[in-house]
Design a protein around this motif. Structure first.
Motif, mmCIF file in Angstrom:
data_model
loop_
_atom_site.group_PDB
_atom_site.id
_atom_site.type_symbol
_atom_site.label_atom_id
_atom_site.label_comp_id
_atom_site.label_asym_id
_atom_site.label_seq_id
_atom_site.Cartn_x
_atom_site.Cartn_y
_atom_site.Cartn_z
ATOM 1 N N SER A 68 12.740 0.241 3.047
ATOM 2 C CA SER A 68 13.165 1.059 1.908
ATOM 3 C C SER A 68 12.258 0.818 0.707
ATOM 4 O O SER A 68 11.926 -0.329 0.393
ATOM 5 C CB SER A 68 14.613 0.715 1.544
ATOM 6 N N ILE A 69 11.862 1.913 0.056
ATOM 7 C CA ILE A 69 11.077 1.842 -1.175
ATOM 8 C C ILE A 69 11.822 2.613 -2.249
ATOM 9 O O ILE A 69 12.091 3.808 -2.095
ATOM 10 C CB ILE A 69 9.675 2.433 -0.977
ATOM 11 N N LYS A 107 11.033 -1.409 -6.128
ATOM 12 C CA LYS A 107 11.783 -2.332 -5.277
ATOM 13 C C LYS A 107 11.553 -1.942 -3.818
ATOM 14 O O LYS A 107 11.721 -0.783 -3.445
ATOM 15 C CB LYS A 107 13.281 -2.286 -5.590
ATOM 16 N N VAL A 108 11.159 -2.926 -3.014
ATOM 17 C CA VAL A 108 10.907 -2.683 -1.590
ATOM 18 C C VAL A 108 11.758 -3.652 -0.771
ATOM 19 O O VAL A 108 11.761 -4.856 -1.030
ATOM 20 C CB VAL A 108 9.421 -2.877 -1.234
ATOM 21 N N ASP A 109 12.472 -3.117 0.197
ATOM 22 C CA ASP A 109 13.270 -3.927 1.121
ATOM 23 C C ASP A 109 12.751 -3.707 2.536
ATOM 24 O O ASP A 109 12.580 -2.562 2.967
ATOM 25 C CB ASP A 109 14.750 -3.527 1.082
ATOM 26 N N ARG A 110 12.503 -4.800 3.231
ATOM 27 C CA ARG A 110 12.166 -4.727 4.664
ATOM 28 C C ARG A 110 13.164 -5.591 5.416
ATOM 29 O O ARG A 110 13.113 -6.825 5.352
ATOM 30 C CB ARG A 110 10.735 -5.186 4.923
ATOM 31 N N TYR A 111 14.090 -4.945 6.106
ATOM 32 C CA TYR A 111 15.142 -5.625 6.866
ATOM 33 C C TYR A 111 14.867 -5.425 8.356
ATOM 34 O O TYR A 111 14.739 -4.284 8.815
ATOM 35 C CB TYR A 111 16.519 -5.062 6.506
ATOM 36 N N GLN A 112 14.776 -6.530 9.077
ATOM 37 C CA GLN A 112 14.449 -6.466 10.498
ATOM 38 C C GLN A 112 15.455 -7.252 11.333
ATOM 39 O O GLN A 112 15.647 -8.453 11.104
ATOM 40 C CB GLN A 112 13.059 -7.049 10.755
ATOM 41 N N TYR A 126 0.820 -1.212 0.000
ATOM 42 C CA TYR A 126 0.000 0.000 0.000
ATOM 43 C C TYR A 126 0.858 1.268 0.000
ATOM 44 O O TYR A 126 0.626 2.198 -0.789
ATOM 45 C CB TYR A 126 -0.934 -0.018 1.213
ATOM 46 N N LEU A 127 1.858 1.318 0.867
ATOM 47 C CA LEU A 127 2.707 2.512 0.947
ATOM 48 C C LEU A 127 3.462 2.777 -0.364
ATOM 49 O O LEU A 127 3.445 3.910 -0.861
ATOM 50 C CB LEU A 127 3.671 2.402 2.121
ATOM 51 N N PRO A 128 4.140 1.780 -0.963
ATOM 52 C CA PRO A 128 4.782 2.067 -2.255
ATOM 53 C C PRO A 128 3.785 2.469 -3.340
ATOM 54 O O PRO A 128 4.104 3.292 -4.202
ATOM 55 C CB PRO A 128 5.510 0.764 -2.606
ATOM 56 N N GLY A 149 12.392 9.363 -10.319
ATOM 57 C CA GLY A 149 12.819 8.199 -9.574
ATOM 58 C C GLY A 149 13.358 8.635 -8.220
ATOM 59 O O GLY A 149 13.986 9.687 -8.115
ATOM 60 N N PHE A 150 13.078 7.873 -7.191
ATOM 61 C CA PHE A 150 13.566 8.252 -5.860
ATOM 62 C C PHE A 150 13.553 7.048 -4.934
ATOM 63 O O PHE A 150 12.977 5.995 -5.252
ATOM 64 C CB PHE A 150 12.714 9.377 -5.262
ATOM 65 N N ARG A 151 14.179 7.231 -3.769
ATOM 66 C CA ARG A 151 14.220 6.186 -2.747
ATOM 67 C C ARG A 151 13.790 6.790 -1.412
ATOM 68 O O ARG A 151 14.283 7.846 -1.021
ATOM 69 C CB ARG A 151 15.618 5.589 -2.624
ATOM 70 N N SER A 152 12.857 6.127 -0.753
ATOM 71 C CA SER A 152 12.376 6.567 0.555
ATOM 72 C C SER A 152 12.755 5.511 1.586
ATOM 73 O O SER A 152 12.487 4.323 1.387
ATOM 74 C CB SER A 152 10.859 6.754 0.520
ATOM 75 N N VAL A 153 13.377 5.942 2.690
ATOM 76 C CA VAL A 153 13.867 5.003 3.699
ATOM 77 C C VAL A 153 13.315 5.366 5.075
ATOM 78 O O VAL A 153 13.348 6.535 5.478
ATOM 79 C CB VAL A 153 15.408 4.996 3.756
#
Length: 329
Positions: free
Chosen positions: A273-274, A158-163, A142-144, A281-285
């Motif tokens: 990260s999205i 591209k979405v990364d979820r690192y926990q 939803y957020l991306p 183009g951009f990256r949101s963290v």
């Protein structure tokens, strides 16, 4: 005042109880759990807060006696097949439904027949139903989708979820296989995987108007590089510290969506990260990442108002009014 009945009072359900009772504009009037040890107990006491004068019932029919209810909050299972009967039971009592069931979040592409049955049943009963959570339901889908609203063109998401799972609850650590040997990890197979990653690909694709030719998913273990000893778990060097799960969506023979979920004890950094390739183009963290336990319960509570406003049927997060924190004065 929105009147709520809870179905499922495990760890997430108990946290939901605490959040629901804190929120102005919501009244918790009933609770249901199949565990006979919980029957008759006060739902507040079960959640570790003050007694609420609301007892746990063994079934929805018992909980509904002599009370009016608007919404059923269901936090029981991850499987769409298993939750279908629970949704129908709630719909029979004319209750709107908000659920943590991961496979309910966007099931139309992967489990079409069950999804259509649920959708039709809810329409017949005049209620709306939605599955949501922090993931799936928000961070990786939803957020991306919302972030692409500022783009004139999108080529790839591209979405990364690192926990780092070191501080998470023991059940979550066990869910990602922490402490297992590599042989035990192989034996458990799909039971360790994060449920809902493919559903997230399809929700994001729906938002962008992309038809997926195929969606692939891989699951690999993350191995401990050294011995890790926590209060409730011990992970020897070379044993499983967590998982890395990747889902990719393809259009016109090209990868256009990549979702990377990595959760392990001992990761050096947590973040969400999205990255959008397009114009612009951009990256949101989100540095530090979003706390999964807190956010899952919060978004369930915050979606209640939105689902009540919807037309009947099985909905996705793309169709409901945008949820946000709310509290009536």
């Amino acid at each position: 005042m929105i009147k709520i009945i809870q179905v499922g009072l495990g760890p997430i359900g108990q946290q939901l109880t605490r959040y629901l009772t804190e929120r102005k504009g919501i009244q918790l009037v009933g609770g249901v759990d199949l565990d006979p040890a919980k029957t008759g107990k006060d739902i507040g006491e079960l959640a570790g807060i003050n007694e609420l004068g609301v007892s746990v019932s063994p079934d929805l029919g018992s909980a509904m006696k002599e009370t009016e209810v608007d919404v059923a909050v269901i936090s029981t299972v991850s499987s769409l097949q298993k939750i279908e009967s629970q949704i129908k039971d709630a719909a029979d009592f004319k209750l709107h439904i908000v659920s943590t069931c991961e496979e309910l979040m966007c099931p139309f592409d992967l489990q079409t027949e069950i999804a259509e049955r649920i959708d039709q049943y809810c329409k017949e009963k005049g209620v709306a139903c939605i599955g949501t959570g922090v993931n799936p339901g928000f961070l990786m889908d939803y957020l991306p989708a919302v972030l692409t609203s500022v783009c004139q063109k999108v080529d790839h998401v591209k979405v990364d979820r690192y926990q780092d799972a070191s501080s998470r609850r023991l059940p979550f650590q066990q869910k990602i296989g922490a402490g297992l040997t590599q042989a035990e990890f192989k034996e458990k197979g799909d039971s360790i995987r994060h449920v809902g990653l493919k559903e997230s690909v399809y929700l994001l694709a729906r938002a962008l108007g992309w038809e997926m030719e195929k969606v692939e998913e891989t699951l690999t273990p993350v191995l401990a590089e050294e011995r890790i000893e926590l209060d409730q778990i011990l992970i020897e060097k070379g044993y499983i510290a967590g998982v890395e799960q990747i889902a990719k969506g393809y259009k016109n023979n090209e990868e256009v969506i990549s979702l990377n979920f990595k959760a392990a004890v001992g990761l050096s950094r947590s973040y969400d990260s999205i990255e959008i390739t397009g114009n612009p183009g951009f990256r949101s963290v989100i540095d530090g990442g979003v706390n999964g336990d807190v956010a899952t319960s919060a978004i369930i509570v915050n979606t209640i108002r939105s689902v009540i406003a919807m037309n009947p049927g099985l909905k996705t997060m793309l169709e409901i009014p945008a949820p946000a924190y709310y509290s009536q004065v």
